[in-house]
Design an enzyme around this catalytic site. Sequence first.
Site, PDB file in Angstrom:
ATOM      1  N   GLU A 192      -2.724  -8.272   3.439  1.00  0.00           N
ATOM      2  CA  GLU A 192      -1.470  -8.593   4.134  1.00  0.00           C
ATOM      3  C   GLU A 192      -1.007 -10.044   3.916  1.00  0.00           C
ATOM      4  O   GLU A 192      -0.668 -10.751   4.865  1.00  0.00           O
ATOM      5  CB  GLU A 192      -1.610  -8.303   5.637  1.00  0.00           C
ATOM      6  CG  GLU A 192      -1.966  -6.846   5.901  1.00  0.00           C
ATOM      7  CD  GLU A 192      -2.113  -6.509   7.392  1.00  0.00           C
ATOM      8  OE1 GLU A 192      -1.997  -7.422   8.226  1.00  0.00           O
ATOM      9  OE2 GLU A 192      -2.345  -5.336   7.701  1.00  0.00           O
TER      10      GLU A 192
ATOM     11  N   ASP B 143      -2.561   6.636   8.568  1.00  0.00           N
ATOM     12  CA  ASP B 143      -2.408   7.382   9.821  1.00  0.00           C
ATOM     13  C   ASP B 143      -0.924   7.677   9.985  1.00  0.00           C
ATOM     14  O   ASP B 143      -0.080   7.031   9.361  1.00  0.00           O
ATOM     15  CB  ASP B 143      -3.029   6.698  11.049  1.00  0.00           C
ATOM     16  CG  ASP B 143      -2.696   5.225  11.191  1.00  0.00           C
ATOM     17  OD1 ASP B 143      -1.659   4.790  10.637  1.00  0.00           O
ATOM     18  OD2 ASP B 143      -3.473   4.509  11.862  1.00  0.00           O
TER      19      ASP B 143
HETATM   20  C1  XIL Z   1      -7.242  -2.813  13.030  1.00  0.00           C
HETATM   21  C2  XIL Z   1      -8.416  -2.134  13.680  1.00  0.00           C
HETATM   22  O1  XIL Z   1      -8.323  -0.746  13.496  1.00  0.00           O
HETATM   23  C3  XIL Z   1      -8.462  -2.477  15.139  1.00  0.00           C
HETATM   24  O2  XIL Z   1      -9.634  -1.963  15.731  1.00  0.00           O
HETATM   25  C4  XIL Z   1      -8.419  -3.975  15.317  1.00  0.00           C
HETATM   26  O3  XIL Z   1      -8.337  -4.274  16.698  1.00  0.00           O
HETATM   27  C5  XIL Z   1      -7.254  -4.562  14.594  1.00  0.00           C
HETATM   28  O4  XIL Z   1      -7.268  -4.193  13.253  1.00  0.00           O
HETATM   29  N1  XIL Z   1      -4.250  -3.250   8.947  1.00  0.00           N
HETATM   30  C6  XIL Z   1      -5.521  -3.544   8.585  1.00  0.00           C
HETATM   31  C7  XIL Z   1      -6.658  -3.198   9.475  1.00  0.00           C
HETATM   32  O5  XIL Z   1      -5.764  -4.014   7.470  1.00  0.00           O
HETATM   33  O6  XIL Z   1      -7.704  -4.098   9.345  1.00  0.00           O
HETATM   34  C8  XIL Z   1      -6.216  -3.088  10.897  1.00  0.00           C
HETATM   35  O7  XIL Z   1      -7.304  -2.608  11.636  1.00  0.00           O
HETATM   36  C9  XIL Z   1      -5.020  -2.219  11.029  1.00  0.00           C
HETATM   37  C10 XIL Z   1      -3.886  -2.753  10.249  1.00  0.00           C
END
Ligand code: XIL
Length: 661
Positions: free
Chosen positions: A154, A264
């Site tokens: 990101e 998702d």
């Molecule tokens: C999310 C996790 O699923 C959560 O448990 C945590 O609190 C925050 O991060 N993009 C990503 C992931 O690259 O690492 C993120 O995961 C969701 C969005």
Amino acid sequence: MHIRISWVALFLLTFAGLSHFGFLQSSLRDSADRRGFNIGTSVDMQPFRNESAYVNTLRREFNMIVGGNAFKWDAVRPSRTTFNFTDTDALVSFAEANNMKVRGHTLVWHNQIPGWLTSGNFTRDEVIALLREHILTLVGRYRGRIVAWDVVNEAIDDGNGQLRTSSFWHQKIGPEYIRMAFQFAHEADPNAVLYYNDYSAEGSGTKSDAVFNLVRDLVNQGVPINGVGWQMHQINPFRIQTAHRTNAQRLANLGLEISITEMDVRISLPTDAQELEQQALAYRDATEFCLSQPNCKALVIWGFTDKHSWIPSFFPGFGDALIFDANYQPKPAYSAIQTALGGTAQPPPVPTGLSVTPGNAQVQLSWNAAAGATSYNVKRSTTSGGPYTTVTSVAGTSFTNTGLTNGTTYFYVVSAVNANGESANSTQVSATPVAANFTLAANPSSLTINRGASGTSTIAITRSGGFSSGIALSVTGLPGGVTSAFNPASATGTSSVLTLTASSTATTGTVNATITGTGGGLTRTATLILTVSPGGGTGGVTVTPAVTASSPWFNEEVIQLSNTAALSSLSVTITIQRTAGVSFSGQYNTIGGQILQSNSSTSAAVTYQFNLASGQMLGAGTNRVFAAQAGGSGTIHPAAGDTYVVTYTTGGVTFTQTGHF
Ligand code: XIL
């Protein structure tokens, strides 16, 4: 005709509906394994450690995992100097034990970085050094065991398509942090596939263009980047578009692979059945897309059960984004992936782990569940390799085959069955049932103990044919004076320890003692050859010399003798030196007629002898007194030359004790 086909279609649809519950078809991973496809999920440590349904589903349905949070900076690196690999090790070991691949997520991200780092006032060089150390340590630890790393996550801002300048990494290092991270990761594991990972990177638009431009520049600069991760956090309804293929293709043209890394499909709550069917299309599309797009290497979803998803807390009002419901029941999205994988028409995989235990006229078989199996055929032969006859069909994963002939060897295989057919046979196992029995053996089987001492022998119990009764143990044929104890006295296991203790007067010599075990209606024996040796003992006889002045007329040197067992021979010899003024006057003993008395000369040294007559026995007793008297004209003066020799036989062994007054 038309109507008939519709009925068939309806029947098949009903069947497919039932299959949502996982009984009628192979798992996603079975289907994916067959096609060489990577189907993955992120793993949440809390249910991973605490919920068997979570772990069982994970193991059954996926052949790839990624840590949901475990590999992030704040999880792995609680302080500047400490790494915590507890969770990451657990995930990698689990994956290896279950033949799953691992994706690593993530090495450089603006979120979930520890406070000690962001508030540490580190210089640019220090942050670069920390980043390098971090990547070398983490990637290096799992070198060769993690197939792909999300090296940078990101890095591009929403909206403007520029680098995310608010990121700690960008602020501390500048835009070069991106290529540095890839170089460090490549240094740590030259074979790992290195990804740039982002959301909204999948289709068309400012963000996916920005991602494309970024990775194109990296490729052109020779930075070791191999792929782009499309997170795929989508909102229902979602379908794969031509734009996805176009985007995948332009990345392929750069020599880059792609993976769907965090899919998702969140639904605005409450969810209805129609929305779940819409959602299923999104998952089916993504699966079909990745299967058919040559540079797409994996479909990874961000969790698998709606019980554990990040969506409800990060997107309030949304939920139900995954493929199993909160009770681990497959949703339409699950079946849609399965359909896309072509898994619905497959028989179950071959059962593994078949093991067999022989019993009395029976054998017990057990094996591991095969995903999607509804029953198992147990097949038997008396010839190795078959041909086999099906003995039974059972729903569970164990079977006891009774009515067998003891001494015959039987060969078994098991196959798994579902509505689509039967798997191949498992690996063959064999077993020979035997009658329930046990045997005893003493170890050591011959034992020597001294009088007054003890020794042990372990009685090994060999059970066969499923014999499990307790066995009461006893020993007979021990010599007099030897006592025994078994620990335990009644054995339910495979051994008991026999301790034998010989008294100081125990009968010496060698015997065959018999150890007897009784249990379950059977009696078995073993022999223990026991030797009791006299050792350095006294045979229970105490000899005490004393000098007494018994009367005005004489005094004496006395042997006091106490024996705890009968003596079959006894000879007491007392020698006294003559001293000035002393004359010898006689001797006596208190044992009456048992003792033959003799007095020798009046020479300088006088010897007194007491002997048992031939055939006489001296019974056990205390304080027998054998006295050599000197009297009349003087007092005995004990000298080193005043000696005694006591020789006796007890328990068949002859002992001698000597000393002086
Ligand atoms: C999310 C996790 O699923 C959560 O448990 C945590 O609190 C925050 O991060 N993009 C990503 C992931 O690259 O690492 C993120 O995961 C969701 C969005």
